[in-house]
Design an enzyme around this catalytic site. Structure first.
Site, short mmCIF file in Angstrom:
data_model
loop_
_atom_site.label_atom_id
_atom_site.label_comp_id
_atom_site.label_asym_id
_atom_site.label_seq_id
_atom_site.Cartn_x
_atom_site.Cartn_y
_atom_site.Cartn_z
N TRP A 137 0.87 -1.18 0.00
CA TRP A 137 0.00 0.00 0.00
C TRP A 137 0.90 1.24 0.00
O TRP A 137 1.80 1.34 0.85
CB TRP A 137 -0.89 -0.04 1.24
CG TRP A 137 -1.87 1.09 1.33
CD1 TRP A 137 -2.70 1.54 0.36
CD2 TRP A 137 -2.12 1.88 2.50
NE1 TRP A 137 -3.46 2.57 0.83
CE2 TRP A 137 -3.12 2.80 2.14
CE3 TRP A 137 -1.61 1.90 3.79
CZ2 TRP A 137 -3.62 3.74 3.04
CZ3 TRP A 137 -2.10 2.83 4.68
CH2 TRP A 137 -3.10 3.74 4.31
N ASP A 218 -1.41 -5.56 9.27
CA ASP A 218 -2.31 -4.51 8.81
C ASP A 218 -3.54 -5.22 8.23
O ASP A 218 -3.45 -5.87 7.18
CB ASP A 218 -1.60 -3.68 7.74
CG ASP A 218 -2.49 -2.61 7.13
OD1 ASP A 218 -3.67 -2.49 7.55
OD2 ASP A 218 -2.03 -1.89 6.24
N ALA A 220 -7.06 -4.34 6.94
CA ALA A 220 -7.95 -3.22 6.59
C ALA A 220 -9.22 -3.69 5.88
O ALA A 220 -10.13 -2.90 5.64
CB ALA A 220 -7.21 -2.22 5.70
N LYS A 253 -13.72 0.12 5.72
CA LYS A 253 -14.22 -0.59 4.54
C LYS A 253 -15.37 -1.53 4.91
O LYS A 253 -16.41 -1.54 4.27
CB LYS A 253 -13.11 -1.38 3.85
CG LYS A 253 -12.03 -0.47 3.27
CD LYS A 253 -10.84 -0.46 4.18
CE LYS A 253 -9.85 0.67 4.07
NZ LYS A 253 -9.45 1.25 2.86
C1 PLP Z 1 -3.57 -2.01 3.22
C2 PLP Z 1 -4.25 -0.83 3.83
N1 PLP Z 1 -3.98 -0.52 5.10
C3 PLP Z 1 -4.56 0.53 5.71
C4 PLP Z 1 -5.44 1.34 5.04
C5 PLP Z 1 -6.02 2.54 5.76
O1 PLP Z 1 -7.34 2.47 5.97
P1 PLP Z 1 -8.16 3.70 6.57
O2 PLP Z 1 -8.88 4.33 5.45
O3 PLP Z 1 -9.05 3.09 7.59
O4 PLP Z 1 -7.16 4.62 7.19
C6 PLP Z 1 -5.75 1.06 3.71
C7 PLP Z 1 -6.67 1.93 2.96
O5 PLP Z 1 -6.72 2.00 1.77
C8 PLP Z 1 -5.15 -0.06 3.09
O6 PLP Z 1 -5.40 -0.38 1.83
#
Ligand code: PLP
Length: 399
Positions: A137, A218, A220, A253
């Site tokens: 990401w 992580d 998400a 999400k």
């Molecule tokens: C792999 C990953 N980690 C963390 C996040 C962060 O999510 P948030 O929108 O809740 O900050 C995202 C958002 O796109 C993501 O794709």
């Protein structure tokens, strides 16, 4: 996004320009395109068959109840809504929910959780290196850089093959030093869609334990892949094996509340006393950065998770989002053998084996907008756009 600069700017006017976020630039380009049937698969949010990102019905109901019953907006404290973090435990931690060596705190989304988790690492061990499989990401590297930790990249994914480079991952983790951090995607890998299978999770878990690495998971997109429990299985295996684990979690999400910024950080150490001490540092860092997390989205999610009827309705709406993701994947995969890998991957994102020029040609000739890396959101398009999308991609692959 603000980036740190080495330039010796003396005044705000001396600041050099920052490179604009390429995904935000892509959204702007797509918005400016007058072609009526343009397809935006660069966007990072779930869309339904009609191409919308609606508020979940159960969320609307919870928000109504929240407005009707909330009697104060007094400060909550750095931990945010403690009950919200408690309610998340069984969903995220499963059989580890009652483990008192694991503590959680509400954060501003998954992004806030990541920042706080890395702040905790940097506080305890500034020499720790963060082992990162690439591509990852795009916001991971700047967050790691912002806390001053060193990053060590290794190749995670072979784009042409649609496969994980597990040998490279294994070697990178073997080279890790005790105290280094292994950044892992819990499920629905962004940007590749390529998740570790159960045997690979087991090996990664063993390597983390043997090498004394701290896994930072992580997660998400829990519930967007195979199901809430299935998507957390790798994480739970890690919790069973490793003494020190950090989890950065997002509800943005799976509750479809992206802009409300709902997430949590969970920390596990070898004892409940050490965890309590670590959480003291977590609260301190949170206080310095945002004082306390925004309340509204987490308060509404709290209502859903606490009420059996709303909870059941959330599971149904979550399953509907998951089913759409997986059925669009199957439709794209069936269009051409070269796209078959998309049907074996999970979550909203996959990467097409297209060059930058091919991606730009799709944009010019077909008004299809995706990241230059070939990453696309499988549910960025409406049901009515899927055939046109796959035909254009197959044409690009043939060219
Ligand atoms: C792999 C990953 N980690 C963390 C996040 C962060 O999510 P948030 O929108 O809740 O900050 C995202 C958002 O796109 C993501 O794709």
């Amino acid at each position: 996004m603000l980036t740190r600069t080495d330039a010796k700017a003396r005044s705000l006017a001396d600041l050099p320009p920052v490179q604009s976020d390429s995904l935000l630039a892509l959204i702007a380009l797509c918005e400016a395109d007058p072609r009526p049937d343009k397809i935006d698969v660069g966007v990072g949010v779930f869309r339904d068959g009609a191409g919308n990102t609606p508020i979940l019905k159960v969320m609307k109901e919870a928000e109504r109840r929240l407005v009707d019953t909330q009697v104060t907006k007094a400060y909550l404290g750095s931990a945010g809504d403690k009950k919200f973090a408690e309610l998340l435990r069984p969903i995220l931690l499963g059989e580890h929910a009652a483990d008192d060596r694991i503590a959680g705190v509400q954060t501003p989304g998954g992004c806030g959780a990541l920042r706080l988790g890395f702040e905790l690492i940097a506080t305890s061990n500034p020499q720790a290196r963060v082992l990162v499989g690439t591509p990852t990401w795009p916001n991971h590297p700047p967050i790691i850089a912002a806390v001053g930790l060193e990053r060590v990249d290794y190749p995670y994914y072979e784009r042409g093959q649609g496969a994980i480079r597990f040998e490279d991952m294994r070697n990178a983790l073997r080279d890790g030093q005790p105290g280094d951090v292994a950044l892992l995607h819990g499920c629905c890998h962004n940007p590749t869609g390529a998740d570790l299978d159960a045997a690979q999770w087991a090996e990664v878990t063993d390597l983390c334990r043997e090498r004394g690495l701290i896994p930072l998971v992580d997660i998400a997109y829990q519930g967007f892949g195979r199901g809430l429990d299935e998507d957390a299985a790798g994480l739970r295996g890690i919790l069973a094996a490793c003494d020190e684990v950090i989890i950065a979690q997002s509800c943005d999400k799976n509750f479809s509340v992206y802009r409300d910024r709902v997430g949590s950080l969970f920390v596990k150490t070898g004892s409940s006393e050490a965890t309590a001490r670590a959480m003291g540092h977590v609260f301190q860092r949170a206080r310095e950065m945002w004082s306390m997390p925004p309340d509204h989205g987490a308060a509404a999610a709290h209502i859903i998770l606490e009420d059996p009827e709303l909870h059941a309705r959330w599971l149904i709406e979550l399953a509907a989002m998951r089913d759409r993701i997986n059925s669009v994947r199957q439709r794209i995969a069936a269009a051409d053998p070269r796209l078959a890998f998309i049907g074996r991957q999970f979550g909203m994102f996959s990467m097409l084996p297209l060059s930058k020029d091919q991606v730009l040609k799709l944009r010019e000739d077909h008004a299809i907008y995706m990241a230059e890396s070939g990453r696309f959101n499988v549910v960025g398009m409406s049901d009515g756009q899927i055939d046109r999308f796959t035909a254009a991609v197959v044409e690009a692959l043939d060219a």
